[in-house]
Design an enzyme around this catalytic site. Structure first.
Site, PDB file in Angstrom:
ATOM      1  N   CYS A   1       0.835  -1.204   0.000  1.00  0.00           N
ATOM      2  CA  CYS A   1       0.000   0.000   0.000  1.00  0.00           C
ATOM      3  C   CYS A   1       0.870   1.254   0.000  1.00  0.00           C
ATOM      4  O   CYS A   1       1.547   1.557   0.988  1.00  0.00           O
ATOM      5  CB  CYS A   1      -0.912  -0.027   1.228  1.00  0.00           C
ATOM      6  SG  CYS A   1      -1.790   1.514   1.555  1.00  0.00           S
TER       7      CYS A   1
ATOM      8  N   CYS B   1       0.146   3.807   2.709  1.00  0.00           N
ATOM      9  CA  CYS B   1       0.585   3.272   4.005  1.00  0.00           C
ATOM     10  C   CYS B   1       2.069   3.543   4.220  1.00  0.00           C
ATOM     11  O   CYS B   1       2.505   3.887   5.325  1.00  0.00           O
ATOM     12  CB  CYS B   1       0.326   1.765   4.080  1.00  0.00           C
ATOM     13  SG  CYS B   1      -1.400   1.272   3.963  1.00  0.00           S
TER      14      CYS B   1
END
Length: 302
Positions: free
Chosen positions: A31, A34
């Site tokens: 991600c 993230c």
């Protein structure tokens, strides 16, 4: 910072939050947002000098915990106080917004350490990192409209940032190639899933309906595929692939191989860029991607 699993969750989150607020960060290695938010949270844990504890949960590896918190997209952060969730946020917020979130909930204590230099000089760091990357990719597409890799990365980043309308505009010139280009086909699969999720309305309610339909008939492949689409639309990549595997184990050719095509598209979407390696060396494969490639092969070749 603590990496939390189902085995240590009770001690590191529930019990710990009885004494110190615990900020739980649900993330995954693939991600992009993230990876931008993570360093900000780690920096603030140090800056706040013990006023909160950071706990990181890999949502791919700890799907039971992600399910307990109803996590539908990542990054998602949940603040635990006295054993209970009190607030949270989704997405890679800039540092200033994360500070404001923390200041609203944390008990008084030593003031958070600011960077030396100007006031809040680094606060838009996450947004600037993402925006800079976005600008570079946009320029690359403008300079070389035929560059498939650049357009793929550009549209993918727009979708990761939740900019669906902008992504569709950027994808429109090549949408006719989605049937012949694996990368463009993967992007179309993601966009189709987002459209399907919007039509479905409330995700939790729709998932419950689909779960009931699947419980009544394990071979309700249409319900399983719809469930996978909703999971995909909310960035629950591995959970979506798990559902697609359930179809493949029962009928590999269902709907002209739609489950396999969707599964392969997800693998293309979550595979991170290959790191630079010395000439002659093979770059390491992402462990999540490698694991799910093996699962697919074991089902398809069995």
């Amino acid at each position: 910072m603590m990496d939390v699993t189902i085995e240590n969750f009770e001690a590191e989150v529930i019990e710990a939050s009885m004494h110190t607020p615990v900020l739980v960060d649900f993330w995954a290695p693939w991600c992009g947002p993230c990876r931008s938010l993570g360093p900000v949270l780690e920096k603030l844990e140090t800056a706040y000098q013990g006023r909160f504890k950071l706990a990181k949960i890999d949502s791919d590896q700890q799907q039971q915990l992600a399910g307990m918190f109803g996590v539908r997209s990542i990054p998602t952060c949940v603040l635990m106080v006295q054993g209970q969730p009190v607030d949270g946020f989704m997405g890679a917020l800039p540092e200033a917004q994360v500070r404001a979130f923390l200041d609203k909930h944390l008990p008084e204590g030593a003031p958070a350490i600011e960077d030396e230099g100007a006031e809040l000089a680094a606060e838009p760091a996450v947004e600037e990192d993402l925006q800079t990357r976005l600008d570079k990719l946009q320029q690359a597409v403008q300079d070389k409209p035929e560059d498939e890799a650049a357009r793929f990365d550009y549209v993918k980043l727009l979708l990761e940032m939740g900019l669906e309308d902008e992504a569709k505009v950027a994808f429109a010139p090549v949408i006719a190639q989605a049937g012949t280009s694996q990368r463009y086909g993967a992007l179309k699969t993601w966009m189709d899933a987002l459209d399907a999720a919007h039509r479905a309305g409330d995700a939790n309610a729709r998932l419950k309906e689909l779960d009931a339909a699947i419980a009544a008939d394990k071979r309700n492949f249409e319900a399983r595929h719809q469930r996978a689409q909703i999971l995909l639309a909310h960035n629950q990549w591995t959970a979506a692939m798990d559902e697609l595997l359930e179809i493949l184990m029962r009928d590999r050719q269902w709907s002209d191989g739609l489950a396999r095509k969707t599964y392969v598209a997800i693998l293309d979407l979550i595979e991170p860029p290959k790191p630079a390696v010395a000439e002659g060396q093979i770059p390491p494969e992402d462990p999540t991607v490698a694991s799910y490639r093996r699962r697919l092969s074991s089902v398809v070749l069995s």
